[in-house]
Design a protein around this motif. Structure first.
Motif, PDB file in Angstrom:
ATOM      1  N   ARG A 115       0.847  -1.198   0.000  1.00 22.36           N
ATOM      2  CA  ARG A 115       0.000   0.000   0.000  1.00 22.36           C
ATOM      3  C   ARG A 115       0.873   1.235   0.000  1.00 22.36           C
ATOM      4  NH1 ARG A 115      -4.022  -3.100   0.877  1.00 22.36           N
ATOM      5  NH2 ARG A 115      -3.523  -4.719   2.372  1.00 22.36           N
ATOM      6  N   PHE A 116       0.455   2.223  -0.772  1.00 22.57           N
ATOM      7  CA  PHE A 116       1.141   3.512  -0.737  1.00 22.57           C
ATOM      8  C   PHE A 116       0.085   4.575  -0.478  1.00 22.57           C
ATOM      9  CE2 PHE A 116       2.762   7.447  -2.522  1.00 22.57           C
ATOM     10  CZ  PHE A 116       3.942   7.537  -1.795  1.00 22.57           C
ATOM     11  N   ILE A 117       0.279   5.355   0.596  1.00 22.65           N
ATOM     12  CA  ILE A 117      -0.777   6.274   1.045  1.00 22.65           C
ATOM     13  C   ILE A 117      -0.679   7.585   0.273  1.00 22.65           C
ATOM     14  CG2 ILE A 117      -1.878   7.329   3.055  1.00 22.65           C
ATOM     15  CD1 ILE A 117      -1.445   4.139   3.069  1.00 22.65           C
ATOM     16  N   THR A 118      -1.751   7.898  -0.443  1.00 16.56           N
ATOM     17  CA  THR A 118      -1.716   9.083  -1.294  1.00 16.56           C
ATOM     18  C   THR A 118      -2.467  10.265  -0.703  1.00 16.56           C
ATOM     19  OG1 THR A 118      -3.625   8.284  -2.545  1.00 16.56           O
ATOM     20  CG2 THR A 118      -1.446   7.708  -3.393  1.00 16.56           C
ATOM     21  N   GLU A 119      -3.434  10.000   0.180  1.00 16.05           N
ATOM     22  CA  GLU A 119      -4.238  11.098   0.715  1.00 16.05           C
ATOM     23  C   GLU A 119      -4.795  10.778   2.081  1.00 16.05           C
ATOM     24  OE1 GLU A 119      -6.439  12.533  -2.944  1.00 16.05           O
ATOM     25  OE2 GLU A 119      -7.721  13.243  -1.307  1.00 16.05           O
ATOM     26  N   GLY A 120      -4.624  11.701   3.021  1.00 17.00           N
ATOM     27  CA  GLY A 120      -5.281  11.579   4.316  1.00 17.00           C
ATOM     28  C   GLY A 120      -4.433  10.922   5.382  1.00 17.00           C
ATOM     29  N   GLU A 121      -5.067  10.766   6.551  1.00 17.69           N
ATOM     30  CA  GLU A 121      -4.409  10.122   7.691  1.00 17.69           C
ATOM     31  C   GLU A 121      -5.500   9.729   8.670  1.00 17.69           C
ATOM     32  OE1 GLU A 121      -2.692  13.824   8.484  1.00 17.69           O
ATOM     33  OE2 GLU A 121      -4.602  14.353   9.378  1.00 17.69           O
ATOM     34  N   GLY A 122      -5.118   8.961   9.680  1.00 19.32           N
ATOM     35  CA  GLY A 122      -6.083   8.632  10.729  1.00 19.32           C
ATOM     36  C   GLY A 122      -6.712   7.266  10.587  1.00 19.32           C
ATOM     37  N   ALA A 123      -6.415   6.571   9.492  1.00 13.60           N
ATOM     38  CA  ALA A 123      -6.873   5.178   9.387  1.00 13.60           C
ATOM     39  C   ALA A 123      -5.702   4.286   9.752  1.00 13.60           C
ATOM     40  CB  ALA A 123      -7.352   4.864   7.976  1.00 13.60           C
ATOM     41  N   TYR A 124      -6.036   3.082  10.216  1.00 16.60           N
ATOM     42  CA  TYR A 124      -4.977   2.102  10.446  1.00 16.60           C
ATOM     43  C   TYR A 124      -5.304   0.836   9.682  1.00 16.60           C
ATOM     44  CZ  TYR A 124      -8.123  -0.175  13.817  1.00 16.60           C
ATOM     45  OH  TYR A 124      -9.196  -0.810  14.396  1.00 16.60           O
ATOM     46  N   THR A 125      -4.271   0.084   9.369  1.00 16.73           N
ATOM     47  CA  THR A 125      -4.468  -1.275   8.906  1.00 16.73           C
ATOM     48  C   THR A 125      -4.018  -2.136  10.060  1.00 16.73           C
ATOM     49  OG1 THR A 125      -3.936  -2.892   7.194  1.00 16.73           O
ATOM     50  CG2 THR A 125      -2.191  -1.353   7.769  1.00 16.73           C
ATOM     51  N   ILE A 126      -4.758  -3.195  10.364  1.00 14.53           N
ATOM     52  CA  ILE A 126      -4.337  -4.084  11.449  1.00 14.53           C
ATOM     53  C   ILE A 126      -3.822  -5.367  10.825  1.00 14.53           C
ATOM     54  CG2 ILE A 126      -6.790  -4.659  11.923  1.00 14.53           C
ATOM     55  CD1 ILE A 126      -5.742  -5.198  14.890  1.00 14.53           C
ATOM     56  N   VAL A 127      -2.511  -5.596  10.967  1.00 19.24           N
ATOM     57  CA  VAL A 127      -1.851  -6.732  10.331  1.00 19.24           C
ATOM     58  C   VAL A 127      -1.381  -7.684  11.425  1.00 19.24           C
ATOM     59  CG1 VAL A 127       0.005  -7.452   8.782  1.00 19.24           C
ATOM     60  CG2 VAL A 127      -1.081  -5.226   8.450  1.00 19.24           C
ATOM     61  N   GLN A 128      -1.932  -8.884  11.447  1.00 15.82           N
ATOM     62  CA  GLN A 128      -1.601  -9.897  12.464  1.00 15.82           C
ATOM     63  C   GLN A 128      -1.725  -9.317  13.873  1.00 15.82           C
ATOM     64  OE1 GLN A 128      -1.642 -12.851  10.366  1.00 15.82           O
ATOM     65  NE2 GLN A 128      -0.028 -13.523  11.740  1.00 15.82           N
TER      66      GLN A 128
END
Ligand code: GTQ
Ligand code: FE2
Length: 363
Positions: A115-128
């Motif tokens: 994933r490459f973040i192009t816009e925004g902030e404040g979300a998370y991905t939960i990995v394992q």
């Protein structure tokens, strides 16, 4: 031209599900790669608009899993009658939108993801079980078989680029997928755990001397920029400008085993030399503007656009303002099969002649 007798025979054997190699050879055995994928470009405004439209009519949920719109290469649309087409022959790329409050359920699969973040902030991905908070410019990996889901606990819409080896895994028959029992996995590890363990960049925790698939989940933008600024004290590479590759700190190989990922700075006015190579690439214009000449066709781009450079296509970039290009490629796949070759253009000082201009579809 084969005789009538041969032509009739060629047709006749096909009823037994037998094929005539003499018909197939010229198509299959090219002297150099002849990709079915085409050079193509999608404008950022179109993508943002379509994502917003999608968000007005549905939310991510189990089954469809994600609100992602993927790039269908116009040269590959014949492949599946039900409408699937990949972005290059080996790679899939998409843009994904998550709105504040939304959840995309956890699942795992045998495809590798970037994933490459192009816009925004404040979300998370939960990995394992590790929540990894994402900001603009961050590069994240979700290697195969790891549980992952996403949740937006921030304020503004968040958009990122996904890249997966879906077409490769699909075509070799290696697809496995499991939905997570219980929708979104709950945390079982401190937030941003791997990022905190690797704050120093090129020093690794002593416990990470042996290979693991994802010792570092999130490569923060600031670290990438610092590395590039360091390079920019010296001469640029004539083909790539100031380019860095995201790596797995436990073994120095590409961050993801099947996909390479690169960030490159092309200062205003910089014009790279043309070359071509076996592997294909998908580019995202993270900052700046300019154009890329692909097999003699000029593709103009600005921030937010995406474009494809197919296998064995001549390409060179021109930056008309300071530009950061993010790209992913299938070089690791080509290397694994020992198929990677490259060639530099040696005419006209390494530059192609522009024969035409690409006209993108606008909104
Ligand atoms: O976010 O997990 O674009 O599984 C395609 C497949 C995103 C994801 C995609 C996926 C995901
Ligand atoms: Fe996924």
């Amino acid at each position: 031209m084969k005789s009538k007798v041969v032509q009739d025979f060629t047709k006749e054997i096909q009823q037994y599900h037998l094929g005539p190699l003499w018909e197939a050879i010229p198509e299959l055995m090219n002297r150099t790669p002849k990709p079915q994928a085409q050079a193509y470009l999608w404008k950022g405004e179109l993508l943002n608009k379509k994502l917003m439209e999608a968000s007005e009519i549905f939310t991510p949920e189990r089954g469809g899993e994600r609100r992602a719109i993927y790039f269908q290469n116009p040269g590959l649309t014949y492949r599946q009658p039900w409408g699937w087409a990949s972005t290059t022959q080996t790679l899939y790329a998409a843009v994904q939108l998550l709105l504040p409050g939304e959840v995309a359920p956890s699942h795992r699969h045998s495809q590798n993801a970037i994933r490459f973040i192009t816009e925004g902030e404040g979300a998370y991905t939960i990995v394992q079980g590790e929540r990894v908070f994402m900001e603009e410019g961050d590069f994240l990996i979700t290697p195969k078989t790891l549980w992952h889901g996403h949740e937006h606990v921030g304020e503004k819409p968040m958009i990122w680029m996904d890249a997966l080896d879906i077409p490769t895994v699909y075509s070799i028959g290696g697809t496995f997928f499991d939905p997570f029992d219980g929708y979104l996995q709950q945390p079982n590890t401190p937030d941003n755990f791997s990022e905190l363990r690797y704050q120093g960049g090129m020093v690794r925790p002593l416990n990470d001397r042996s290979y693991s698939i994802a010792p570092l989940a999130n490569f923060k933008w600031q670290g990438t920029v610092d590395a590039i600024q360091g390079l920019a004290n010296f001469d640029p590479d004539p083909f790539d400008g100031y380019a860095v590759e995201y790596i797995n700190p436990s073994n120095g190989q590409t961050a993801n085993p099947t996909m390479g990922a690169i960030m490159q700075l092309l200062p205003k006015g910089f014009h790279t030399k043309a070359h071509r190579h076996t592997h294909s690439s998908i580019y995202h214009v993270f900052k700046g503007s300019g154009y890329t000449i692909i097999n003699g066709v000029r593709f103009d781009w600005t921030k937010g656009d995406y474009f494809v450079v197919p296998n064995w296509a001549w390409h060179e970039h021109v930056a008309t303002s300071d530009t950061y290009l993010f790209s992913i490629n299938d070089l690791p796949i080509m290397e694994r099969f020992e198929l990677e070759q490259k060639q530099e253009l040696d005419t006209n000082n390494g530059h192609q002649e522009i024969k035409s201009e690409f006209t993108p579809v606008l909104i």
